[in-house]
Design a protein around this motif. Sequence first.
Motif, mmCIF file in Angstrom:
data_model
loop_
_atom_site.group_PDB
_atom_site.id
_atom_site.type_symbol
_atom_site.label_atom_id
_atom_site.label_comp_id
_atom_site.label_asym_id
_atom_site.label_seq_id
_atom_site.Cartn_x
_atom_site.Cartn_y
_atom_site.Cartn_z
ATOM 1 N N ASN A 618 0.819 -1.203 0.000
ATOM 2 C CA ASN A 618 0.000 0.000 0.000
ATOM 3 C C ASN A 618 0.857 1.259 0.000
ATOM 4 O O ASN A 618 0.485 2.283 -0.584
ATOM 5 C CB ASN A 618 -0.928 -0.001 1.219
ATOM 6 C CG ASN A 618 -2.039 -1.028 1.086
ATOM 7 O OD1 ASN A 618 -2.267 -1.568 0.004
ATOM 8 N ND2 ASN A 618 -2.725 -1.312 2.174
ATOM 9 N N GLU A 619 2.018 1.191 0.649
ATOM 10 C CA GLU A 619 2.905 2.354 0.687
ATOM 11 C C GLU A 619 3.419 2.692 -0.715
ATOM 12 O O GLU A 619 3.467 3.855 -1.120
ATOM 13 C CB GLU A 619 4.081 2.091 1.632
ATOM 14 C CG GLU A 619 3.709 2.034 3.103
ATOM 15 C CD GLU A 619 3.031 0.725 3.495
ATOM 16 O OE1 GLU A 619 3.051 -0.227 2.663
ATOM 17 O OE2 GLU A 619 2.471 0.645 4.596
ATOM 18 N N SER A 620 3.825 1.663 -1.446
ATOM 19 C CA SER A 620 4.320 1.907 -2.802
ATOM 20 C C SER A 620 3.200 2.376 -3.716
ATOM 21 O O SER A 620 3.429 3.167 -4.635
ATOM 22 C CB SER A 620 4.961 0.636 -3.360
ATOM 23 O OG SER A 620 3.995 -0.394 -3.479
ATOM 24 N N MET A 621 1.986 1.906 -3.481
ATOM 25 C CA MET A 621 0.852 2.317 -4.304
ATOM 26 C C MET A 621 0.508 3.786 -4.050
ATOM 27 O O MET A 621 0.231 4.549 -4.988
ATOM 28 C CB MET A 621 -0.350 1.427 -4.012
ATOM 29 C CG MET A 621 -1.603 1.750 -4.817
ATOM 30 S SD MET A 621 -2.691 2.919 -3.966
ATOM 31 C CE MET A 621 -3.097 1.969 -2.512
ATOM 32 N N ILE A 622 0.541 4.210 -2.790
ATOM 33 C CA ILE A 622 0.184 5.596 -2.462
ATOM 34 C C ILE A 622 1.223 6.577 -3.005
ATOM 35 O O ILE A 622 0.896 7.666 -3.476
ATOM 36 C CB ILE A 622 0.030 5.747 -0.931
ATOM 37 C CG1 ILE A 622 -1.187 4.935 -0.451
ATOM 38 C CG2 ILE A 622 -0.119 7.211 -0.536
ATOM 39 C CD1 ILE A 622 -1.331 4.886 1.048
ATOM 40 N N SER A 623 2.480 6.187 -2.963
ATOM 41 C CA SER A 623 3.545 7.080 -3.428
ATOM 42 C C SER A 623 3.797 6.972 -4.924
ATOM 43 O O SER A 623 4.646 7.688 -5.466
ATOM 44 C CB SER A 623 4.845 6.772 -2.679
ATOM 45 O OG SER A 623 5.268 5.443 -2.951
ATOM 46 N N ALA A 624 3.086 6.099 -5.601
ATOM 47 C CA ALA A 624 3.342 5.856 -7.021
ATOM 48 C C ALA A 624 2.889 7.025 -7.879
ATOM 49 O O ALA A 624 1.933 7.744 -7.552
ATOM 50 C CB ALA A 624 2.653 4.581 -7.474
ATOM 51 N N ASN A 625 3.584 7.222 -8.990
ATOM 52 C CA ASN A 625 3.161 8.188 -9.996
ATOM 53 C C ASN A 625 2.005 7.602 -10.796
ATOM 54 O O ASN A 625 1.897 6.387 -10.973
ATOM 55 C CB ASN A 625 4.309 8.526 -10.942
ATOM 56 C CG ASN A 625 5.491 9.132 -10.223
ATOM 57 O OD1 ASN A 625 5.328 9.912 -9.299
ATOM 58 N ND2 ASN A 625 6.694 8.758 -10.639
ATOM 59 N N ILE A 626 1.148 8.471 -11.300
ATOM 60 C CA ILE A 626 0.035 8.061 -12.153
ATOM 61 C C ILE A 626 0.301 8.575 -13.561
ATOM 62 O O ILE A 626 0.559 9.763 -13.767
ATOM 63 C CB ILE A 626 -1.307 8.600 -11.643
ATOM 64 C CG1 ILE A 626 -1.589 8.089 -10.223
ATOM 65 C CG2 ILE A 626 -2.436 8.201 -12.586
ATOM 66 C CD1 ILE A 626 -2.856 8.653 -9.628
ATOM 67 N N ILE A 627 0.274 7.679 -14.528
ATOM 68 C CA ILE A 627 0.455 8.031 -15.935
ATOM 69 C C ILE A 627 -0.912 8.004 -16.602
ATOM 70 O O ILE A 627 -1.613 6.991 -16.567
ATOM 71 C CB ILE A 627 1.394 7.046 -16.645
ATOM 72 C CG1 ILE A 627 2.735 6.972 -15.921
ATOM 73 C CG2 ILE A 627 1.596 7.452 -18.096
ATOM 74 C CD1 ILE A 627 3.540 8.227 -15.985
#
Length: 999
Positions: A618-627
């Motif tokens: 979940n941490e990586s998902m929240i901090s992920a960039n959105i393309i």
Amino acid sequence: MYWLNGIANELSLNCTINNIQDEKTNSFPQSSNIVCIRPSYYTSLYITCTRNAIYLWSVKPNVVLSFVERSEKHVEEFGENVEIIWKPDASALAIQTSKNYLLLYAINSYEQHSFEFNFPNSSTHAIVSGPGEGKGPRTMLIKFKVAIRIDAGIACETCSDDMLIIVTKSPIALQRVSWNPHQINTTRTTILNDLVSEIISYIVYDKTMNMFICLSNEGRVYALQNSNLAEEQNTESKIDWQDICFHSTVDKATAIDINPKFSFIAVGTHKGIVYIYSTDTKPVLSHKLELPLWSSKIPEDENSIESIEWTSDGYAIAVGYKKHGLAVYSVYGSLLCSSSEMDDNLNNERLKDTYVKGIRRLFWGPGNYQLFVLSEEKSAKLFSIPFVKSALTSYLHSDNIRRGLLQTDDRILLYNNWGDYQENNTTIDPAAVAWTHIQYPNLYITDHWPIRYTSISTDGKYIAIAGKRGFAHYNAVSNRWKLFGNQQQEQSFLVRGGMVWYKDILIVACESIQQKGYQIRMYSRDSNLDNTFILHTEPLLNVPVYVTLCGNYLLVYTSENVINIYNVNVNALSTNKGEWARLDLVRRISLMGIVSHVLKVRSINLFSPIQGEYINTNESMISANIILLVKDKLILLRPKTADEETTTSPFHMYIIHEKTEYYWIGKKSIENMITSLWITDGKGLKVFTNVLLGPDFDFNTYNNDIPESEPTTPITPCFMKNEIGKPFSLGSESMINMNSCRKWNTNNFNQAIYIPLDFYPISILLDKGIIIGIEQNISYKDSLGLILFKMSPKMHLFLHHILRYLLQQGLEEDAVIFAKVYERFVYFSHALEILLHTVLEEEAGQDLGEDAILPLVIKFLDQFPHALDVIVSCARKTEVALWDHLFSVVGKPKDLFEFCLSEGRLRTATSYLIILQTLQPLEVGGKDTVRLLEKAMDEHDYELCKELVRFLSSIDSTGKTLQETLITIKSRMDDPLSPSSQEAQIDKVVESMSNLDTV
């Protein structure tokens, strides 16, 4: 993305006419001369008109369903048929006549099917019938309703959902007439004389933009828009019209069409050029579509464009020329195919495919698998041309790009990634079969054609397809399809938004017809397709628009402009309960204020540079960039940190690239390509290396996370194009809100790498350094008089583009580490040779000083053992005039020859002899050859000895050097230390010398 494939089919009315013609009355003497053709809104039906008859066709099967023949008295009274107008729901049509009448006809549909097959076994039907033919089309009858006289004269016409819109000649006006014959008198007229002073010859209406595009008889193009969207509720006096003339008569317009998917207007002209105008705010020229240079040599009246039409998905446009057949372009200008290669055969008497001589009208069939073409000739002929299209046109998904998936009318073409099947993974065999043909199951495709979605798994083993209803999936290992056993269950839902593979689980976004709702369903590949075997069902409140998978997370973008992110949980238990799965909603991201047109969103991706390829926490998902790919703009949404202001938007927004046809994120453990971004723009590929890491990313921390066994190198970020404050809108609404944009810090960032291509790319094999694409081939079969279209795969090495870019940026260490990944491939030396050759040709004769990169290239080549082979191979394929520049950087060829000789690299030294022979006297070259010959004999390389002897013969016309060489070889034969086993080989060398004429 679209390519011709196969042979065109000619559709004729002759056989129908002969069957129904009364020999005594000769009732249909002119019915074979087609004057007009027009498809229905969804193109499942189309009408062909002759001067006195109307024919209603179905596309699948391609047959005449009904016809109306007008008597000569009726034609004399009301005029000949000129043009056709369909009602959008295909329940009625209107025929424009030459005497300014509109003849309204109703199309009555009945449950009874035409051309029914009768078999004792119902399953036999699916084997006999083709894709989309099902049980045959419904019975349809054309019934005349009323004739309407337009006293002001009919210039052209179009329609809305409930109104027939006519442009009159005098005065110039828009006259709206109800499709209902009982409301004919309730017409409304808007005078356009103040807006348009020319007669309108053609008009098209787009509902999404509420815009009319008009083509005048002088060749100008106007955009007419009613500023009051609720026009139906207002009287004429309250309607406020605005017009813009956006194409003048410099190049007279001859054809127009609208692309609502990309908000484009295409204008075909008298000179054979297609002008593409963007309607984000007001019509502005975006780019042009032109045939190659040969078109400039053709008279303008022969190069004129007669008809253009976009595909329903907006990815391509078909162009019909008056004298030179057909061309198909991608949305941003890549010439996918053209019949212009057949111009030399236009006067051939055997030629049956007469559409290459000129096209009058064309349109795409359902699913864009066929192009219907009416040829430009006195007795016009109708053709149906088959097409192959990329699966990306219907579903832009990363796995579809990776695998090069194509679709035809009745099958899937899967590109063979040869490295997956060959034991020798260091090369690619061009002679191998390029495509695997996977036919759709007959039981599914006959009723559910055309295919709307296709999705392949990451490993390429499983493929799912979805048509009008239900879906089916295929196992590439067992070569078997799996279908629903219960047809009622299959008919009860349709796929919306897409479907993705998560390991062996198929996740499907669908609309339930019975329950009138939307769901996400999960099916196991190993279970039967049945509602009782659904692993999980997740209800949705809104229509799913796009579905994709990023690591362990499922992204579902819905019509409420929200991205729903689910965690996918799948587990196989050892108990009798078997496999189970569920979706846990972990986050909802609203794109309100960022995207205002939901249907313009073509693709969504999450990417976490820290975690690499998979997002699994979940941490990586929240901090992920959105393309986001919104229309043609590739956008990066980067989450704001906790200390940043989030009152306006929780994201920083950056425009990465415009004019994007599709993109692919390369997530491989290859240095400088760990987070690469590949973009197709219609001209080639643009590559951003590690663009997704961003300017604020801590590179040192990232490098510390790399295992010690992997080489560490400075990660090369890339420049991100940003246009702050530029409005993006469609009509009066902004498509992308730019208020929250901030400038991207371009310090220490580099520009994108541009790779020009002469073919259209369909896949990037990142781990092999190769771009795969398709080139259109055309051949003419004179014995048959037919033209055969075939698509051929093409490959392009991209290594030299990346290496040159890194060297230009002064990143020599990065370039070496990047190249080491590909060193095992047999074509690696060829890539280095291309790099050297390209730089040499561009820099020769120029005094670039410190900006020259040829010295950097040579220094880079020195890091590899085959550098000398690359240099000499490049020199031998380069003009002698460039040698001085090359060897001024590399070193004297004599020194290189001596180095190879001392190192025992005799084959490489032999190549340098050719260079030396050109640059130095014969006496010196002959002595060097003798020295090398002696060295070859010491190494027992007698095949090389033979080659050197022949080389001496070619450079010495007197034979003196050969005589001396012969003495040297004979002296070695007389040497008692020479092994007897070598005497036979030496004898062969001597024999080869004695057979030369100069000895």
